[in-house]
Motif scaffolding. Structure first.
Motif, short mmCIF file in Angstrom:
data_model
loop_
_atom_site.label_atom_id
_atom_site.label_comp_id
_atom_site.label_asym_id
_atom_site.label_seq_id
_atom_site.Cartn_x
_atom_site.Cartn_y
_atom_site.Cartn_z
N LEU A 61 0.83 -1.21 0.00
CA LEU A 61 0.00 0.00 0.00
C LEU A 61 0.86 1.26 0.00
N LEU A 62 1.98 1.22 0.72
CA LEU A 62 2.89 2.37 0.73
C LEU A 62 3.49 2.62 -0.65
N ALA A 117 2.91 5.79 -3.21
CA ALA A 117 4.02 6.53 -3.82
C ALA A 117 3.82 6.64 -5.33
N ASP A 118 3.29 5.59 -5.95
CA ASP A 118 3.01 5.63 -7.39
C ASP A 118 1.95 6.69 -7.72
N PHE A 119 0.95 6.83 -6.84
CA PHE A 119 -0.04 7.89 -7.01
C PHE A 119 0.66 9.25 -7.02
N PHE A 150 11.40 -0.60 -3.17
CA PHE A 150 11.10 0.77 -2.76
C PHE A 150 11.71 1.83 -3.66
N GLU A 151 12.20 1.42 -4.83
CA GLU A 151 12.56 2.41 -5.84
C GLU A 151 11.36 3.33 -6.13
N GLY A 152 10.15 2.76 -6.04
CA GLY A 152 8.95 3.55 -6.30
C GLY A 152 8.79 4.72 -5.34
N VAL A 153 9.13 4.52 -4.08
CA VAL A 153 9.03 5.59 -3.09
C VAL A 153 10.14 6.62 -3.33
#
Length: 466
Positions: free
Chosen positions: A165-166, A170-172, A211-214
């Protein structure tokens, strides 16, 4: 005309992609090489078709992108074991222990008084290699792990859902600020879907919990703030990005020319640049402070150094250098080569930073793209999820080689084709095929594509005149 009739092809493709993602999430083992490659190629084809048939329907593509992520919500990652370490670190902090000072292996070998729930299962999941080293995840990453532990401290699935969910949140954020930045730069907004709808991103980040996305969310947010003149807040957010993954440190030298090019005077540019770097430094120091000790500094620096001098996976230029080393000395020279390659990366980045007199935000993105490309080309270790940063940077440029790489990177997973987890030998012919495709597209785009377009335009003008 009803919505479904207007978009019947896109909706059909959407349901096909959902089914393929479901198979990927719940019915795939990474050692099933043929199934893995078939599924990935199929879902990537559907992705390209969706972009073709719904390219101007931003709302529909957005809904598809985030609905696709929802398919993975209850899945345990099947292509990566790293999330077990994430859960371990988060539960360590929840118990008041500094995760930078202990290895999971040290507790397992002690045989009792495990510091976290499900300790044996987490250690077995992360593997001996991961469990024998100190953690190398920066503090904002650790905060995410802690949030996961607060949500679920006794269930691996519960912790996994919170981590997922985190990353989706972050993608949002990346979608929101990326879309606004594209508008600011007069670049087609639909470019964001090369990243946000890409199966590679959905599988590697949402599916496999990387967590590259964050880190990318904070990076794009920072660059948006920088472009809109909010450089002080941009510096804080840039520091947050570094505190998820250290990768954005590579981009700091590239900011040099940007500040001078966008400031009214040289003095003003210099003061802003120094202020920008100072705020980033202070932000990072403050975030690391709760964990700080001399033992932490020693453990963390040693762990980071391992990525350059001990680990090797899916490399290109390094593998060529390694073979030359074998030819001359008869053994692996990674300890030497791994120290030389970062110096070459640094020189390439400094060259990019000083190459142009003036740059704007568009050119900054191009420079960042090339800087990170050089880093990956010269790295000893290139895990698939590393390409995510390259892909988001390409959204703001005309280069498509990162998109091609996001497709062929699946070949690197063939190293896990053996049932015996200890045997992760790579087929160098497969690695050669991967990089041959990437380098051919890269060289074409960098050295020939623009020249070809200019000639084509000139020929069109001549034909129009005649």
């Amino acid at each position: 005309m009803p919505f479904w009739k207007l978009n019947k092809v896109s909706l059909l493709l959407t349901f096909v992609s959902f089914f393929l993602y479901w198979l990927f999430a719940y019915d795939l083992v990474r050692t099933e090489s043929i199934k893995l490659i078939t599924l990935y190629c199929s879902v990537f084809l559907v992705f390209l078709l969706l972009l073709k048939y719904a390219k101007n329907n931003i709302k529909l593509l957005t809904a598809i992108a985030f609905s696709s992520r929802a398919v993975f919500i209850l899945a345990i990652p099947n292509l990566s074991q790293d999330f077990y370490r994430f859960i371990w670190d988060g539960r360590m902090i929840l118990e008041g222990l500094n995760p930078y000072l202990y290895t999971p292996e040290s507790f397992i070998q002690a045989g009792s008084n495990f510091p976290v729930a499900e300790a044996k299962a987490l250690y077995a999941g992360m593997g001996e290699l991961n469990g024998s080293h100190y953690t190398n995840y920066p503090p904002i990453n650790q905060l995410c792990f802690l949030i996961s532990a607060l949500f679920s401290s006794h269930s691996i699935l519960g912790s996994t859902i919170m981590l997922r969910l985190l990353i989706v949140a972050a993608d949002f954020g990346t979608f929101f600020f990326g879309k606004r930045l594209l508008e600011q730069l007069n670049i087609p907004v639909k470019n964001i879907f090369w990243y946000i709808l890409n199966p590679f991103i959905i599988i590697e980040l949402t599916g496999n919990l990387h967590f590259e996305g964050v880190m990318i969310f904070f990076l794009i947010w920072s660059l948006y703030l920088l472009h809109t003149g909010q450089w002080k807040l941009a510096a804080v957010v840039f520091g947050l990005s570094i505190s998820v993954k250290l990768i954005p440190l590579l981009f700091l030298p590239l900011m040099f020319k940007w500040f001078f090019s966008t400031s009214s005077t040289t003095k003003n540019g210099l003061s802003r640049l120094i202020g920008f770097y100072s705020i980033i430094g202070i932000t990072i120091i403050l975030l690391f402070t709760p964990f700080f000790s001399l033992e932490f500094v020693n453990n963390y620096s040693q762990t980071v150094a391992l990525w350059f001098t001990n680990f090797e996976f899916n490399a290109s230029i390094y593998y060529l250098a390694r073979e030359i080393g074998y030819w001359y000395t008869g053994y692996n020279e990674i300890a030497v080569i791994g120290k030389i390659l970062p110096i070459l990366v640094f020189l390439c980045i400094i060259g990019l930073a000083l190459f142009r007199r003036k740059i704007d935000t568009k050119i900054l993105f191009v420079n960042m793209l090339f800087a990170f490309s050089f880093y990956l080309f010269l790295s000893t270790t290139v895990h698939p999820w590393y390409i995510a940063t390259l892909l988001i940077l390409s959204v703001f440029t005309n280069y498509k080689f990162p998109l091609v790489w996001s497709f062929v990177i699946i070949l690197s997973y063939l190293a896990y084709r053996h049932l015996n987890k200890a045997d992760k030998s790579e087929n160098l012919w497969i690695i050669t095929l991967e990089y041959l495709i990437v380098y051919v597209v890269f060289i074409w785009e960098v050295f020939f594509s623009s020249r070809f377009q200019k000639n084509k335009k000139a020929n069109s003008i001549e034909l129009a005149k005649s």
